[in-house]
Design a protein around this motif. Structure first.
Motif, short mmCIF file in Angstrom:
data_model
loop_
_atom_site.label_atom_id
_atom_site.label_comp_id
_atom_site.label_asym_id
_atom_site.label_seq_id
_atom_site.Cartn_x
_atom_site.Cartn_y
_atom_site.Cartn_z
N ARG A 800 -2.18 0.96 -5.74
CA ARG A 800 -3.24 -0.03 -5.52
C ARG A 800 -3.57 -0.14 -4.04
N LYS A 801 -2.49 -0.09 -3.19
CA LYS A 801 -2.72 -0.21 -1.75
C LYS A 801 -3.59 0.95 -1.25
N ASN A 802 -3.17 2.15 -1.67
CA ASN A 802 -3.92 3.31 -1.21
C ASN A 802 -5.34 3.26 -1.75
N VAL A 804 -7.00 0.62 -2.43
CA VAL A 804 -7.73 -0.38 -1.65
C VAL A 804 -8.11 0.18 -0.29
N LEU A 805 -7.14 0.86 0.32
CA LEU A 805 -7.38 1.42 1.64
C LEU A 805 -8.47 2.48 1.57
N GLN A 806 -8.41 3.25 0.53
CA GLN A 806 -9.46 4.28 0.40
C GLN A 806 -10.82 3.61 0.22
N ARG A 807 -10.79 2.59 -0.61
CA ARG A 807 -12.07 1.90 -0.80
C ARG A 807 -12.56 1.29 0.53
N LEU A 808 -11.56 0.71 1.28
CA LEU A 808 -11.93 0.11 2.56
C LEU A 808 -12.49 1.17 3.52
N LEU A 833 -2.45 5.67 5.11
CA LEU A 833 -2.58 6.58 3.98
C LEU A 833 -1.74 7.83 4.16
N GLU A 834 -1.64 8.34 5.36
CA GLU A 834 -0.96 9.59 5.60
C GLU A 834 0.51 9.36 5.99
N GLY A 835 0.97 8.22 6.08
CA GLY A 835 2.34 7.96 6.51
C GLY A 835 3.37 8.25 5.43
N ASP A 836 4.50 8.58 5.90
CA ASP A 836 5.61 8.95 4.94
C ASP A 836 6.51 7.76 4.65
N HIS A 837 6.25 6.65 5.18
CA HIS A 837 7.16 5.52 5.01
C HIS A 837 7.23 5.08 3.55
N GLU A 883 -3.19 9.15 -11.69
CA GLU A 883 -2.33 8.19 -10.99
C GLU A 883 -1.65 8.85 -9.80
N ILE A 884 -1.41 10.12 -9.90
CA ILE A 884 -0.70 10.82 -8.81
C ILE A 884 -1.65 11.06 -7.62
N ALA A 885 -2.95 11.27 -7.91
CA ALA A 885 -3.89 11.64 -6.83
C ALA A 885 -3.89 10.62 -5.70
#
Length: 921
Positions: A800-802, A804-808, A833-837, A883-885
Motif C-alpha cells: 500500500r505504501k509503495n 501510495v508513493l507511486q501514485r504520489l 521506493l528503491e530502498g532496501d530497508h 501483488e509482487i509488482a
C-alpha cells in the motif's frame, strides 16, 4: 475092589481130566453174564490226548488235585483241562510216581529218582536224589515202585530199596529180589521172591512174616488190605491168597479161577469199601465190600486196553487205570451208570419204560427187553421206535410202521398209520387215547379185556405233529416236526378238528422252527431254540411267558413231580428241592429224553445206549465240588507268582493271561468267567481254560471264574497301576508344580502389573509431554500464524505504501508547480521506493517463519540472484504477480519476466506451476 469105589475113582479121574473144561465153561458163562452189565462212566485218554507214549506204569494225585502218570515219554500232568509232559534229566521212562504230603511228586526211572516241586509261579522243577547215592547197581537198574509214608519215602528197584527220610538217602539190601512194597496198617511189607513176605522194621532190618511160607514159590504182584487186619496177596498165576491171623490160604471165591486165568497185576482197596483188581489179559474187576463182583471193566464195555499196568483211586472216588495203551478214568462213585452199546446191536435209544419188572427200551432198531443182564429184541418191532408208554396197564409202542401193543409173547399191531409219535389220554374220556402221527391224529380205544385197538382217524387236520398235549381248557397243542405250533379244538366225540390256529414268530414265539412241547409240573411248556416258554391261554388270548432269566440257550425236560432237567451249553443238570446237580452226559440232539423209572431212578436216552441215575447217590449239599484253581498268571510272557494276594501290574504291562483248571476228571470241564467291573453277566460256557486281557485300563479288578462241575467261584484280584504321570507322587508333583505355577503366574502378573503401571505412568508422562509439546506447537503455530499475519500485513502495508508513493509520484510529476520542490519530493519518494530497508525487514520476518528456506534454495540452485530469492519469497507467501509488482517496483510485465527467468533457473518444465513448486519446497 468094590464097584462103587471103582466108580468113584473113575469120577475123580473124569473131573480131574475135565476140570479145565469145566473151568472154561464157568469162565465163559461168567464173561457172558458180565458182558451185559451196566458200567460206570469211563473216560478214555488216548496217547494223542496226553501227547505221550502208549504205556502208563504208575498213577498218583497231588494234594493240589492234579493227576500224574509215569509214561514211557516222561511224567504226565493232567489238571482236568490240559496235559503237560515233564522229562527226567536223560528223558528216561518214568516207571514210578507217587505224591507226597508236601506237594512233591516223587518219580523214578532208569538210574534216576528224585522229586518234582512247584515253585512260586506254579512251575514244576526237578530235584534229583539219586545223585547223592553211590550204589553199584543204581546205574544198571530201574526204579519200579515208590512208597511214600509220613516218615520217609521208599524208592524201590527189584533188588534194592532207597530210603529217603527227607534229609538223606539210605541204601537198604532186602533178603533177595523183591516185588512191590506196600504199607498195610502202618507196616511196610516187602514181598521177597522165593521166600514169602517180610516186614521192614524201623531200624532198617527185615523180619519174616509168619504164615507166608506157602508163597515161597509164587511171584507176588500186589498186597492189599483185607477185613479185620487181614491181607490179600495177589500172585501172577495162582490167583489171590488170603492172609489173616498168621494163616495164609487161597481165596475161596469163584472169581479166583477167573483171576488165575487172566493173570493178576495190580490191586487197591477202595475208600468206600471194596477192591479194584487189574489183570494183564482181561481188564479190571471192581468188587464190593462183600467180595461180590460189582463191575467188570474191559474193552467190550469201555476200556481202551485189557492190560492194566497201574491202579489209583483219586480223592473223588474215581478209579484211574494206567493201561498198556492209554489212561482210563472210571467214575465209580458217580450216581450214574451206563449201558454202552459198543457193538451197535441196539442203536440210539429214544424211549424207555419199566413194565412188569423188566426194562424195555425203544431204539432206532426196534424195541428191546432186558433179560439175564442183556437185551433181547421184541419180535416184530424191528425199525424206528419213537415211544414206549404204559396205558391202562398195557405197554404201547409208537413205531415208524404204526402202533404196537407189546405183550410177553411179542408185539401186536394196533394201527398201521405210520409214525406213532406221541400218545396222550383224552380228557374226560376214560379209555380213549389221542395219538399224533406222520399224517394227522388217530384215536385208540381200550377194550373191556384191556387190549387196545385203533378207533378212528381224526378228520379236518392232516399235518404231522411230533409232540401233543391237552391244556386245562381242553385244547390240544401240537408242534410240527420242523416249523410251527398248533392249537386244535376237537369235537366232543374226537372225530373231527373243529378249528385250529397256527402260532409263529408273529404271535410272540422267538422262533417257529424246531419247537418242542412238554409238560413240567402240569404247566404246558414250549422249548424254543432260545429258551423255555410257558403257554398262557386265557379266553383265547395266548401269551408265551419265558421261564428262565438266563441269557444262554436252555431246554427243559420234565422229571418226577417237583423236578425237572435243564439242558444248556454246560450240559445237563437236575433241578430238585432247590439244588442243581450237574450230570456228565450228552443226550440225543434234537430228541432229548429223560424217562423217570421210579421216584429215585431216571433213564437217559443216549446215542449209543442209555444211562441210569440213582438219586440216592447224588452228592449232598455239603459235599462241595472242588473249586477252580489258578494254574498260571503271566503278563507279556513273564510268569507271575501264584498267591492269594492282589496282583499289581504296571501301566506298561497292562496285559494279563490267566490259566485255570478244575480237578474234575469225569468229563472235560467247561468254564465261565466274569470281570468286575466290566462284564454285566457271566460269559458262555467254554472249554478254554485260559483268559487273556490286553490293554487293561488302570484300576481295581476282580476276575471270577467257575466250572460247570458245580464248585465254588474262584477270584483273582489285580490292580493296574496308573501311568507314572498319574501316580500319587506325580499328582503330588503336579500339585507342587501347580502351586509353583500359580506363584509364578502371580509373580509374572505382578511384574506385568508393575510394568503396565510404569508404562501407563510413562504414557501419562508422554501424554502430558505430548500435550505440552502439542500446546507449545499450537502456541508456536499460533505465533507463526501471527508472524505470518504480521508478515502479510507488513507486506500489504509495504504494498500500500509503495502504491501510495507511486501514485504520489505520478501525481507530482503531473503537477507543474515549483519544479525544484517537486524534484526534491520526487527524489525523496524514489529513495523510499528503491530502498532496501523494507526488504530487510520483510526478509527477517520471512526467515523466522520459513526457517532455512533461502539457504536450502541456494544450496540446490546456486545461480539464483537476490532478486530471484526475493521473487521466490513472495511466491512462497502465495502473492500474485500483480501483488509482487509494487514490491519490486516494477510492472506486472516485469514480474512475469522475472518469473520466467526463475523457472528457467529452477529447471521447471513449461507445464509446471512455479507457485506450487515454491510453496511445496
Amino acid at each position: 475092589m468094590p464097584v462103587y469105589l471103582v466108580q468113584i475113582s473113575q469120577l475123580r479121574r473124569f473131573f480131574a481130566y475135565n476140570m479145565r473144561w469145566i473151568t472154561c465153561f464157568f469162565l465163559f458163562y461168567s464173561y457172558w453174564s458180565l458182558s451185559a452189565q451196566d458200567a460206570p462212566r469211563i473216560r478214555n485218554f488216548l496217547p494223542a490226548d496226553y501227547h505221550g507214549q502208549n504205556q502208563n506204569w504208575a498213577l498218583t494225585q497231588s494234594p493240589s488235585g492234579w493227576i500224574y502218570a509215569g509214561n514211557n515219554g516222561g511224567l504226565l500232568e493232567f489238571d482236568g483241562s490240559k496235559w503237560q509232559t515233564f522229562n527226567l534229566p536223560e528223558n528216561q521212562t518214568v516207571r514210578a510216581v507217587a505224591a507226597g504230603q508236601d506237594d512233591r511228586i516223587y518219580c523214578g526211572g532208569f538210574a534216576e529218582f528224585g522229586f518234582w516241586q512247584p515253585d512260586a509261579r506254579g512251575q514244576l522243577a526237578y530235584y534229583s536224589l539219586s545223585r547223592e547215592v553211590r550204589a553199584e547197581l543204581l546205574d544198571k537198574e530201574e526204579i519200579w515202585h515208590i512208597l511214600p509214608t509220613p516218615g520217609f519215602v521208599l524208592f524201590q528197584s527189584f533188588s534194592t530199596i532207597y530210603k529217603y527220610d527227607f534229609q538223606k538217602v539210605t541204601v537198604l539190601k532186602p533178603p533177595s529180589s523183591i516185588m512191590f512194597t506196600q504199607a498195610v496198617e502202618d507196616r511196610v511189607l516187602v514181598p521177597v521172591i522165593g521166600r514169602g513176605i517180610y516186614e521192614l522194621l524201623p531200624d532198617n532190618t527185615f523180619r519174616f512174616m509168619a504164615g507166608t511160607e506157602i508163597l515161597a514159590g509164587e511171584i507176588i504182584q500186589f498186597l492189599a488190605p483185607y477185613k479185620s487186619g487181614g491181607l490179600w496177596i495177589g500172585t501172577t498165576n495162582d490167583g489171590i491168597y488170603q492172609w489173616q491171623n498168621g494163616q495164609c490160604q487161597p481165596w475161596t471165591n469163584p472169581l479166583n479161577a477167573v483171576f488165575k486165568k487172566y493173570q493178576l497185576n495190580k490191586a487197591i482197596a477202595l475208600r468206600q469199601g471194596g477192591w479194584a483188581i487189574g489183570t494183564i489179559l482181561k481188564g479190571a474187576y471192581v468188587l464190593d465190600k462183600n467180595e461180590g463182583l460189582r463191575f467188570h471193566l474191559y474193552r467190550e464195555n469201555g476200556l481202551q486196553n485189557n492190560t492194566v499196568l497201574a491202579l489209583y483211586e483219586d480223592r473223588r472216588g474215581n478209579l484211574l487205570l494206567g493201561l498198556d495203551r492209554g489212561i482210563d478214568l472210571v467214575a465209580l462213585e458217580a450216581p450214574m451208570t451206563f449201558f454202552t452199546d459198543l457193538t451197535g446191536k441196539i442203536g440210539t435209544v429214544y424211549s424207555a419204560v419199566r413194565w412188569n419188572g423188566r426194562l424195555y427200551i425203544g431204539t432206532n432198531q426196534g424195541a428191546f427187553v432186558q433179560e439175564n443182564g442183556g437185551f433181547r429184541l421184541v419180535e416184530g418191532t424191528q425199525g424206528q421206535v419213537w415211544e414206549l408208554r404204559i396205558f391202562g396197564g398195557q405197554l404201547l409202542c409208537g413205531h415208524n410202521a404204526g402202533t404196537f401193543q407189546i405183550q410177553e409173547s411179542g408185539a401186536r399191531l394196533l394201527s398201521d398209520v405210520t409214525g406213532g409219535w406221541c400218545t396222550v389220554p383224552a380228557p374226560n374220556n376214560p379209555g380213549l387215547l389221542v395219538q399224533s402221527t406222520y399224517t394227522g391224529l388217530v384215536v385208540l380205544r381200550q377194550q373191556p379185556g384191556g387190549a387196545w385197538r385203533m378207533q378212528h382217524r381224526v378228520g379236518g387236520f392232516a399235518e404231522p405233529l411230533r409232540k401233543i398235549l391237552f391244556d386245562d381248557r381242553g385244547n390240544l397243542w401240537g408242534t410240527h416236526p420242523n416249523k410251527g405250533l398248533y392249537r386244535l379244538r376237537l369235537s366232543p366225540d374226537l372225530t373231527q378238528v373243529l378249528e385250529y390256529k397256527t402260532f409263529r414268530r408273529e404271535e410272540g414265539l422267538p422262533s417257529d422252527f424246531k419247537l418242542d412241547l412238554t409238560r413240567i409240573d402240569n404247566i404246558p411248556v414250549i422249548n424254543a431254540q432260545f429258551s423255555p416258554l410257558q403257554i398262557l391261554d386265557s379266553a383265547g388270548q395266548v401269551v408265551f411267558k419265558p421261564l428262565s432269566r438266563e441269557s444262554r440257550r436252555q431246554k427243559w425236560l420234565p422229571g418226577n413231580p417237583g423236578e425237572f432237567f435243564v439242558i444248556d451249553s454246560s450240559g445237563v443238570s437236575l433241578h430238585a428241592a432247590g439244588k442243581n446237580n450237574a450230570l456228565p452226559i450228552t443226550l440225543v440232539p434234537g430228541y432229548e429224553n429223560v424217562v423217570p423209572l421210579s421216584p429215585l431212578e431216571y433213564l437217559f436216552c443216549l446215542e449209543n445206549g442209555f444211562a441210569l441215575l440213582d438219586k440216592r447217590r447224588l452228592p449232598e449239599q455239603n459235599q462241595r465240588q472242588p473249586a477252580v484253581a489258578i494254574r498260571r498268571l503271566e503278563t507279556t510272557g513273564t510268569p507271575l507268582p501264584l498267591h492269594s494276594g492282589k496282583i499289581v501290574l504296571s501301566y506298561r504291562n497292562n496285559n494279563l493271561r490267566i490259566g485255570f483248571a478244575a480237578p474234575y476228571f469225569e468229563q472235560a470241564p467247561l468254564f465261565s468267567w466274569r470281570l468286575e467291573p466290566g462284564a454285566a453277566d457271566w460269559s458262555p460256557w467254554q472249554p478254554e481254560a485260559k483268559k487273556e486281557f490286553t490293554n487293561i485300563s488302570p484300576g481295581e479288578y476282580v476276575f471270577r471264574v467257575r466250572a460247570n462241575s458245580g464248585g465254588p467261584v474262584t477270584d483273582v484280584r489285580f490292580r493296574i497301576r496308573h501311568p507314572w504321570y498319574r501316580s500319587v507322587w506325580a499328582m503330588a508333583g503336579y500339585g507342587v508344580l501347580l502351586i509353583a505355577l500359580f506363584v509364578l503366574v502371580e509373580r509374572i502378573s505382578q511384574i506385568r502389573l508393575d510394568r503396565q503401571r510404569k508404562r501407563l505412568e510413562a504414557e501419562n508422562r508422554l501424554e502430558l509431554d505430548r500435550q505440552r509439546i502439542e500446546a507449545e506447537r499450537e502456541k508456536l503455530a499460533l505465533e507463526v500464524e501471527t508472524k505470518n499475519r504480521e508478515l502479510g500485513n507488513a507486506a500489504l502495508n509495504l504494498i500500500r505504501k509503495n502504491e501510495v508513493l507511486q501514485r504520489l509520484r505520478a501525481d507530482l510529476q503531473g503537477a507543474g508547480n515549483e519544479p525544484r520542490a517537486l524534484q526534491k519530493l520526487t527524489r525523496l519518494i524514489d529513495q523510499h521506493l528503491e530502498g532496501d530497508h523494507d526488504w530487510e525487514i520483510l526478509e527477517e520476518s520471512f526467515n523466522r517463519v520459513h526457517d532455512h528456506f533461502f539457504k536450502r534454495l541456494m544450496q540446490q540452485f546456486p545461480d539464483l540472484t537476490p532478486g530471484d530469492l526475493r521473487l521466490a519469497a513472495y511466491l512462497k507467501m502465495n502473492l500474485s504477480s500483480k501483488e509482487i509488482a509494487p514490491l519490486l517496483n516494477i510492472s506486472v510485465r516485469g514480474v512475469e519476466n522475472k518469473r520466467y527467468r526463475l523457472r528457467k533457473k529452477l529447471g521447471l518444465p513449461e507445464d509446471a506451476n512455479l507457485t506450487e513448486f515454491i510453496m511445496a519446497y
